[in-house]
Design an enzyme around this catalytic site. Structure first.
Site, PDB file in Angstrom:
ATOM      1  N   GLU A 142      39.109  31.648  29.328  1.00 29.31           N
ATOM      2  CA  GLU A 142      38.006  30.830  28.796  1.00 29.31           C
ATOM      3  C   GLU A 142      38.670  29.667  28.092  1.00 29.31           C
ATOM      4  O   GLU A 142      39.176  29.823  26.973  1.00 29.31           O
ATOM      5  CB  GLU A 142      37.146  31.648  27.827  1.00 29.31           C
ATOM      6  CG  GLU A 142      36.446  32.849  28.449  1.00 29.31           C
ATOM      7  CD  GLU A 142      35.300  32.448  29.370  1.00 29.31           C
ATOM      8  OE1 GLU A 142      34.878  31.284  29.351  1.00 29.31           O
ATOM      9  OE2 GLU A 142      34.841  33.326  30.135  1.00 29.31           O
ATOM     10  N   LEU A 143      38.695  28.505  28.740  1.00 28.33           N
ATOM     11  CA  LEU A 143      39.542  27.407  28.263  1.00 28.33           C
ATOM     12  C   LEU A 143      38.727  26.227  27.737  1.00 28.33           C
ATOM     13  O   LEU A 143      37.557  26.367  27.414  1.00 28.33           O
ATOM     14  CB  LEU A 143      40.490  27.002  29.397  1.00 28.33           C
ATOM     15  CG  LEU A 143      41.258  28.183  30.029  1.00 28.33           C
ATOM     16  CD1 LEU A 143      42.144  27.726  31.176  1.00 28.33           C
ATOM     17  CD2 LEU A 143      42.085  28.926  28.987  1.00 28.33           C
TER      18      LEU A 143
ATOM     19  N   TRP B  72      40.676  30.252  16.997  1.00 32.94           N
ATOM     20  CA  TRP B  72      40.202  30.242  15.611  1.00 32.94           C
ATOM     21  C   TRP B  72      38.759  29.772  15.482  1.00 32.94           C
ATOM     22  O   TRP B  72      38.170  29.900  14.418  1.00 32.94           O
ATOM     23  CB  TRP B  72      41.100  29.341  14.751  1.00 32.94           C
ATOM     24  CG  TRP B  72      41.300  27.968  15.331  1.00 32.94           C
ATOM     25  CD1 TRP B  72      42.370  27.549  16.073  1.00 32.94           C
ATOM     26  CD2 TRP B  72      40.406  26.856  15.264  1.00 32.94           C
ATOM     27  NE1 TRP B  72      42.196  26.250  16.476  1.00 32.94           N
ATOM     28  CE2 TRP B  72      40.993  25.794  15.993  1.00 32.94           C
ATOM     29  CE3 TRP B  72      39.166  26.635  14.674  1.00 32.94           C
ATOM     30  CZ2 TRP B  72      40.394  24.551  16.150  1.00 32.94           C
ATOM     31  CZ3 TRP B  72      38.552  25.395  14.821  1.00 32.94           C
ATOM     32  CH2 TRP B  72      39.172  24.364  15.544  1.00 32.94           C
ATOM     33  N   ASN B  73      38.184  29.181  16.537  1.00 32.38           N
ATOM     34  CA  ASN B  73      36.875  28.545  16.310  1.00 32.38           C
ATOM     35  C   ASN B  73      35.710  29.537  16.264  1.00 32.38           C
ATOM     36  O   ASN B  73      34.705  29.286  15.610  1.00 32.38           O
ATOM     37  CB  ASN B  73      36.623  27.406  17.297  1.00 32.38           C
ATOM     38  CG  ASN B  73      36.492  27.855  18.719  1.00 32.38           C
ATOM     39  OD1 ASN B  73      36.938  28.948  19.075  1.00 32.38           O
ATOM     40  ND2 ASN B  73      35.889  27.042  19.550  1.00 32.38           N
TER      41      ASN B  73
ATOM     42  N   LYS C  48      45.480  39.865  19.868  1.00 33.96           N
ATOM     43  CA  LYS C  48      46.200  38.921  19.007  1.00 33.96           C
ATOM     44  C   LYS C  48      45.252  37.777  18.640  1.00 33.96           C
ATOM     45  O   LYS C  48      44.943  36.919  19.459  1.00 33.96           O
ATOM     46  CB  LYS C  48      47.419  38.351  19.741  1.00 33.96           C
ATOM     47  CG  LYS C  48      48.268  37.457  18.868  1.00 33.96           C
ATOM     48  CD  LYS C  48      48.445  36.099  19.526  1.00 33.96           C
ATOM     49  CE  LYS C  48      48.944  35.038  18.590  1.00 33.96           C
ATOM     50  NZ  LYS C  48      47.982  34.585  17.581  1.00 33.96           N
TER      51      LYS C  48
ATOM     52  N   GLY D  68      41.026  29.984  24.638  1.00 36.46           N
ATOM     53  CA  GLY D  68      41.803  28.994  23.900  1.00 36.46           C
ATOM     54  C   GLY D  68      41.954  27.729  24.724  1.00 36.46           C
ATOM     55  O   GLY D  68      41.135  27.447  25.613  1.00 36.46           O
TER      56      GLY D  68
ATOM     57  N   ALA E 158      43.992  34.277  16.466  1.00 38.86           N
ATOM     58  CA  ALA E 158      44.638  33.025  16.060  1.00 38.86           C
ATOM     59  C   ALA E 158      45.207  33.178  14.647  1.00 38.86           C
ATOM     60  O   ALA E 158      44.615  33.847  13.797  1.00 38.86           O
ATOM     61  CB  ALA E 158      43.626  31.887  16.086  1.00 38.86           C
TER      62      ALA E 158
ATOM     63  N   CYS F 255      33.915  25.026  22.282  1.00 38.00           N
ATOM     64  CA  CYS F 255      34.309  24.630  23.639  1.00 38.00           C
ATOM     65  C   CYS F 255      33.132  24.041  24.403  1.00 38.00           C
ATOM     66  O   CYS F 255      33.329  23.341  25.386  1.00 38.00           O
ATOM     67  CB  CYS F 255      34.863  25.838  24.379  1.00 38.00           C
ATOM     68  SG  CYS F 255      33.714  27.217  24.339  1.00 38.00           S
TER      69      CYS F 255
HETATM   70  P1  NAP Z   1      45.089  27.621  21.394  1.00 31.60           P
HETATM   71  O1  NAP Z   1      46.005  26.771  20.620  1.00 31.60           O
HETATM   72  O2  NAP Z   1      45.238  27.649  22.869  1.00 31.60           O
HETATM   73  O3  NAP Z   1      45.225  29.082  20.770  1.00 31.60           O
HETATM   74  C1  NAP Z   1      44.457  30.152  21.216  1.00 31.60           C
HETATM   75  C2  NAP Z   1      45.193  31.451  20.981  1.00 31.60           C
HETATM   76  O4  NAP Z   1      46.378  31.463  21.789  1.00 31.60           O
HETATM   77  C3  NAP Z   1      45.666  31.643  19.548  1.00 31.60           C
HETATM   78  O5  NAP Z   1      45.605  33.014  19.225  1.00 31.60           O
HETATM   79  C4  NAP Z   1      47.105  31.174  19.614  1.00 31.60           C
HETATM   80  O6  NAP Z   1      47.924  31.740  18.606  1.00 31.60           O
HETATM   81  C5  NAP Z   1      47.499  31.718  20.968  1.00 31.60           C
HETATM   82  N1  NAP Z   1      48.673  31.083  21.564  1.00 31.60           N
HETATM   83  C6  NAP Z   1      49.172  29.844  21.338  1.00 31.60           C
HETATM   84  N2  NAP Z   1      50.279  29.649  22.078  1.00 31.60           N
HETATM   85  C7  NAP Z   1      50.501  30.806  22.774  1.00 31.60           C
HETATM   86  C8  NAP Z   1      51.490  31.225  23.703  1.00 31.60           C
HETATM   87  N3  NAP Z   1      52.493  30.425  24.083  1.00 31.60           N
HETATM   88  N4  NAP Z   1      51.384  32.485  24.209  1.00 31.60           N
HETATM   89  C9  NAP Z   1      50.388  33.291  23.847  1.00 31.60           C
HETATM   90  N5  NAP Z   1      49.421  32.947  22.970  1.00 31.60           N
HETATM   91  C10 NAP Z   1      49.469  31.711  22.450  1.00 31.60           C
HETATM   92  O7  NAP Z   1      43.557  27.251  21.125  1.00 31.60           O
HETATM   93  P2  NAP Z   1      42.824  27.054  19.744  1.00 31.60           P
HETATM   94  O8  NAP Z   1      43.231  25.743  19.186  1.00 31.60           O
HETATM   95  O9  NAP Z   1      42.974  28.271  18.896  1.00 31.60           O
HETATM   96  O10 NAP Z   1      41.297  27.005  20.210  1.00 31.60           O
HETATM   97  C11 NAP Z   1      40.688  25.834  20.622  1.00 31.60           C
HETATM   98  C12 NAP Z   1      40.599  25.785  22.139  1.00 31.60           C
HETATM   99  O11 NAP Z   1      39.925  26.948  22.615  1.00 31.60           O
HETATM  100  C13 NAP Z   1      39.757  24.611  22.614  1.00 31.60           C
HETATM  101  O12 NAP Z   1      40.389  24.003  23.711  1.00 31.60           O
HETATM  102  C14 NAP Z   1      38.452  25.262  23.038  1.00 31.60           C
HETATM  103  O13 NAP Z   1      37.730  24.530  24.004  1.00 31.60           O
HETATM  104  C15 NAP Z   1      38.916  26.581  23.556  1.00 31.60           C
HETATM  105  N6  NAP Z   1      37.829  27.553  23.560  1.00 31.60           N
HETATM  106  C16 NAP Z   1      37.293  27.925  24.752  1.00 31.60           C
HETATM  107  C17 NAP Z   1      36.221  28.820  24.777  1.00 31.60           C
HETATM  108  C18 NAP Z   1      35.605  29.238  26.082  1.00 31.60           C
HETATM  109  O14 NAP Z   1      34.874  30.222  26.059  1.00 31.60           O
HETATM  110  N7  NAP Z   1      35.851  28.562  27.173  1.00 31.60           N
HETATM  111  C19 NAP Z   1      35.718  29.324  23.585  1.00 31.60           C
HETATM  112  C20 NAP Z   1      36.298  28.935  22.384  1.00 31.60           C
HETATM  113  C21 NAP Z   1      37.362  28.038  22.389  1.00 31.60           C
HETATM  114  P3  NAP Z   1      48.277  30.914  17.275  1.00 31.60           P
HETATM  115  O15 NAP Z   1      46.995  30.693  16.560  1.00 31.60           O
HETATM  116  O16 NAP Z   1      49.194  31.825  16.568  1.00 31.60           O
HETATM  117  O17 NAP Z   1      48.919  29.633  17.713  1.00 31.60           O
END
Ligand code: NAP
Length: 482
Positions: A254-255, A155-156, A179, A232, A181, A288
Site C-alpha cells: 500500500e504505497l 506513521w500517518n 514493525k 508506506g 514506524a 495517502c
Molecule cells: P516510509 O518512509 O516508507 O516508512 C514506512 C515504514 O517502512 C516505516 O515503518 C519505516 O520505518 C519502514 N522502512 C523505512 N525504510 C525501510 C527499509 N529499508 N526496510 C524496511 N522498512 C523500512 O513511509 P512513511 O513516511 O512512514 O509513510 C508515508 C508514506 O506512506 C506516504 O507515501 C503515503 O502515501 C504512504 N501510505 C500509503 C497508504 C496506502 O494505503 N496506500 C496508507 C498510508 C500511507 P522507520 O519509521 O523506522 O523509518
C-alpha cells in the site's frame, strides 16, 4: 487529557513477553505538537528480529490449526477491548502523531471495525468443489493460512494501518512480526497489550521497534516469513519488492498516492468544497488518499476557489489534544521543509499563493493551510506526493483534458470527481487509472470494500473480501480412484 499510561509500552513484544533491545539502547518518541519527549522504545535490530521470526514460526504450527470459532472469538474480544479503550488509545495516538483527537478517535474506531470485519469474513472464506472432466475423480480448491507474516507500517495512521493487516492475518491463522514506524511506535505496541489481554497465544503477535533496515532486512531475508505486507512510501515499497525475490514471498504493497480531485461545471459547488476540505486537510494533508491536485472547470473555478478559501480560513490550528482543533502539526521538520520546497517551486513557476504559504506562528512543525492557484503541470506537485496542507488548484476546459492530466502520474491510488452527469460518472470510472474513485464524496474508505492502488501505488488490497485472500494460499486437490 485521558490517561494513556497503560499503553505507553516502552518495550517490545516477543513470545508473549515484553523485553528491551539486546543493546539496551532506546529511541526517544516526541510529541510533534510540543516537541516534548513522551517516552522511548527499544532500538532492536537483526538478532531480535530473527528470534521473533522463529517464535512466530513455532506459534504458527499450532495457531494455524485452531478452530475458526476460536479465532473469531479472540478477534471479537480484541475489537471490544479496542473500543473500550478508545479514548486512551486516541489520546496516545494524538500525542505521538499530532492529529486532532476527533480524527484519532475515528482511526481507533475504523481499526476496530477492520478487526470485526475480518472476524466475519473468515467464516465465509469458502473453497470450491470443481466439476471434474472424468467421473473417477473429485477436484477441490482449498484455502490455508499463508504462514508467518511480516507487517511494516507508516506513521500517518499508526493504529489503523496495522489493524488492516492484523485483522486478516490473525483471522486466517497466520502469526505476525510487526514493525511500526519509528516516529509513532506506541499505537502499534498498544495492539500487543490488548492482544495479550484478550488471550491471543504467545508468539502469535510479535512487535519490534528500531532500525528499519535491520528489522526490515531480517524479515525480508527469512524463508520462514511467507508474506510481507507493507504500507508506506513507494520508494521503500520498491526496495522491499526487490528484496522479496530471493525467498519468493507474497507481497502486499500500500504505497504513495497523488490524488486528483476534478470538479466539473455541473458539480454542486458547496458539496465539492466540503469534499475538498476532508480529502485535502485530513491529518494535515498527510494521508495517502489526500487530494494532491484540484482540477476545476474554468466556468466555476473562481466560485470554487473563493469558497475553498473561506472554508480553509475557518480551520483551527493547534495541539490536536485541545478542544475544537481541526489541524495539528506536521510530523517533523523534514515534512515542513518538503512542503516549503513545493511552495517555492510553484511560486518560481507562476503559482500564486492565495492563502497561507508559511510556517504557523505557533512554531514547532505547525504549518498554515495553503491554497495555491494558477497551478500547472511543470510544478513538482503535478507529479509528486505533497503529504502536507497545500491545496494546488489547476484550471481545465474539457473532460478529456482533465482525465489526461489526472492520469499523468505514476501513482494510481485515490481520485475524486464532482459531477451530476451519470454518463460522465461511468466514462470516468473507465478512464481514470485509480484503484479508489469517489464520485461526489471526498471520504470513501470503509471496511467492506477493497482498498488498494494501481500502477506504482501498490499491489493487492486491504479490506473487503479481497483483503483476506492475500493471507491465504490456495491448494488444488485431486482425489482420483473414486
Ligand atoms: P516510509 O518512509 O516508507 O516508512 C514506512 C515504514 O517502512 C516505516 O515503518 C519505516 O520505518 C519502514 N522502512 C523505512 N525504510 C525501510 C527499509 N529499508 N526496510 C524496511 N522498512 C523500512 O513511509 P512513511 O513516511 O512512514 O509513510 C508515508 C508514506 O506512506 C506516504 O507515501 C503515503 O502515501 C504512504 N501510505 C500509503 C497508504 C496506502 O494505503 N496506500 C496508507 C498510508 C500511507 P522507520 O519509521 O523506522 O523509518
Amino acid at each position: 487529557m485521558t490517561d494513556y499510561s497503560k499503553f505507553l509500552k516502552e518495550s517490545n513484544l516477543t513470545n508473549g513477553s515484553w523485553h528491551a533491545a539486546d543493546s539496551n539502547s532506546n529511541i526517544p518518541v516526541t510529541n510533534p505538537a510540543t516537541g516534548e519527549v513522551i517516552g522511548s522504545v527499544p532500538n532492536c535490530g537483526t538478532a531480535e528480529t530473527e528470534r521473533a521470526i522463529q517464535v512466530a514460526a513455532t506459534a504458527f504450527k499450532t495457531y494455524s490449526r485452531t478452530d475458526i470459532s476460536y479465532r473469531v472469538g479472540l478477534l471479537r474480544k480484541l475489537h471490544d477491548a479496542l473500543m473500550d479503550n478508545q479514548e486512551a488509545l486516541a489520546a496516545l495516538l494524538t500525542a505521538e502523531q499530532g492529529k486532532p483527537l476527533f480524527e484519532a478517535r475515528g482511526e481507533i474506531a475504523i481499526g476496530a471495525a477492520y478487526i470485526l470485519w475480518f472476524a466475519e469474513e473468515i467464516r465465509r472464506a469458502k473453497g470450491e468443489i470443481v466439476p471434474a472432466p472424468t467421473n473417477d475423480r473429485r477436484l477441490l480448491v482449498t484455502h490455508h493460512p499463508v504462514g508467518v507474516v511480516g507487517a511494516i507500517t507508516p506513521w500517518n495512521f499508526p493504529s489503523s494501518m496495522l489493524a488492516r493487516k492484523l485483522g486478516p492475518a490473525l483471522a486466517a491463522g497466520c502469526t505476525v512480526v510487526a514493525k511500526p514506524a519509528t516516529a509513532t511506535p506506541y499505537s502499534a505496541l498498544a495492539w500487543g497489550v490488548l492482544a495479550l489481554e484478550v488471550g491471543f497465544p504467545d508468539g502469535v503477535l510479535n512487535i519490534l521497534t528500531g532500525s528499519a533496515r535491520e528489522i526490515g532486512g531480517a524479515i525480508m531475508a527469512s524463508p520462514d516469513v511467507r508474506k510481507v505486507t507493507f504500507t508506506g512510501s513507494t520508494e521503500v515499497g520498491k526496495t522491499l519488492i526487490r528484496q522479496s525475490a530471493d525467498t519468493v514471498k507474497k507481497v502486499s504493497m500500500e504505497l504513495g498516492g497523488n490524488a486528483p480531485f476534478i470538479v466539473f461545471e455541473d458539480a454542486e459547488i458547496d458539496a465539492a468544497v466540503e469534499g475538498a476540505m476532508v480529502s485535502k486537510y485530513r491529518n494535515m494533508g498527510q494521508t495517502c488518499v489526500c487530494t494532491n491536485r484540484f482540477y476545476v472547470h474554468e466556468k466555476i473555478h473562481n466560485e470554487f476557489v473563493e469558497k475553498l478559501l473561506t472554508a480553509t480560513k475557518a480551520l483551527k490550528i493547534g495541539d490536536g489534544a485541545a478542544d475544537g482543533i481541526t489541524q495539528g502539526p506536521l510530523i517533523d521538520m523534514a515534512a515542513v521543509e518538503k512542503v516549503e520546497a513545493f511552495i517555492s517551486d510553484s511560486e518560481s513557476k507562476g503559482g500564486q499563493i492565495a492563502l497561507g504559504g508559511k510556517r504557523h506562528a505557533l512554531g514547532e512543525t505547525f504549518f498554515e493551510p495553503t491554497v495555491i492557484t494558477g497551478a500547472n503541470s511543470d510544478m513538482d506537485f503535478a507529479t509528486d506526493e505533497i503529504f502536507g496542507p497545500i491545496a494546488a488548484v489547476f484550471k481545465f476546459e474539457t473532460e478529456d483534458e482533465a482525465v489526461a492530466a489526472a492520469n499523468a502520474t505514476e501513482f494510481g491510488l485515490a481520485a475524486y470527481v464532482y459531477t451530476r452527469d451519470v454518463g460522465r460518472i461511468f466514462r470516468l470510472n473507465d478512464a481514470l487509472d485509480y484503484g479508489l474513485i469517489g464520485f461526489n464524496s471526498g471520504l470513501i474508505t470503509t471496511v467492506e470494500v477493497p482498498f488498494g492502488g494501481l500502477k506504482e501505488s501498490g499491489l493487492g488490497n486491504e479490506g473487503g473480501s479481497q483483503g483476506l485472500q492475500d493471507y491465504l494460499e490456495t491448494k488444488y486437490v485431486c482425489i482420483a480412484g473414486i
